[in-house]
Design an enzyme around this catalytic site. Sequence first.
Site, short mmCIF file in Angstrom:
data_model
loop_
_atom_site.label_atom_id
_atom_site.label_comp_id
_atom_site.label_asym_id
_atom_site.label_seq_id
_atom_site.Cartn_x
_atom_site.Cartn_y
_atom_site.Cartn_z
CB CYS A 1 36.31 45.65 44.98
SG CYS A 1 34.72 45.01 44.56
CG ASP A 2 40.04 44.74 43.56
OD1 ASP A 2 39.87 44.77 44.80
OD2 ASP A 2 39.85 43.73 42.87
CB CYS B 1 35.13 44.04 41.78
SG CYS B 1 34.13 45.21 42.70
#
Length: 303
Positions: free
Chosen positions: A133-134, A130
């Site tokens: 997300c990261d 992701c």
Amino acid sequence: MYDIIVIGAGPAGMTAAIYARRASRPVLVLEALTPGGQIINTPDIENYPVEAHISGIDFSQRLHAQAEDLGAEFVMEKAVEIKAEGNVKSVVTDKNVYEAKAVIIATGSENRKLGVEDEDRLVGRGVSYCATCDGNFYRNKVVAVVGGGNTALEDALYLADLTEKVYLIHRRDSFRGDAATVARLQERDNVEFVYNSNVTRLIAEKRLTAIEVTNSKDGSVRTIELRGLFVAVGRIPENQNFASVVKLDESGYIVAGEDCHTTAPGIFAAGDNRVKLLRQLVTATADGAMAATEAIKYISEME
Ligand code: NAP
């Protein structure tokens, strides 16, 4: 006994619960993890009608609250089997067995893995599924994205703004994703395309430090030093537990049309886990409404 059991508390499942509760039907929603589904990984949803910007987490929390306020019951248990005996359907979870007149399978899909050694061990230590997300953890670092679909292309574009350099590794020399996004990537100085290549080795001590990439045309092996590897090679529908009761296609998606009817009477499929042309938030919620409406019609005909 419930009227409807919904398996999966993503956008499709929770919308189905809202529609069922608004028709005053007792509804149980089973969820293996946490309400929200994959959309909780999206920081900013820009294409859902009316809300120009909403985070996936806010979206999920509001949807969950709406379903609960209407009286949907949520239980955090993983459904492992459906038994369809006559008009009663039993849903077996890892802890209990629940019964209903109709079942809606809205289990979505999970990330496909590369299948290289140490991939699981290095999740959170350099391997991610992701980018949104990261990606922030890799600010000004070197990263790679694997895949050739829209997710990989959009991840690469997103990471090109944050990181020092992005290698975009694809197993062929043409992309499945949109040509317009490819063109935008080609304009970036810090994006390098690595075609006809597969990631064949992850090199790490505690964290990922490099990858080995093998060219499928000439067999040459290249080592790329990096800090982050973003895997975007598609998704796998989470339907295997239900393969004995509903028909799946060759890719594992539940065979069901726009009316969400599966091959089993009284069992419906909604969202990303069914055969469909467009997998988006708006089509998932539309499926939830359709599946609940059809389930209610099915129950009414039995009453
Ligand atoms: P996808 O379209 O299925 O693409 C997966 C990519 O990964 C393909 O390029 C595939 O290669 C490659 N791949 C598959 N298995 C692999 C493996 N084992 N090793 C290396 N590469 C592998 O998946 P997606 O990109 O996640 O997109 C899913 C759906 O969501 C698509 O319909 C997409 O258009 C949609 N989507 C839309 C948007 C948007 O509208 N903004 C954004 C993201 C996603 P091959 O091409 O060689 O098969």
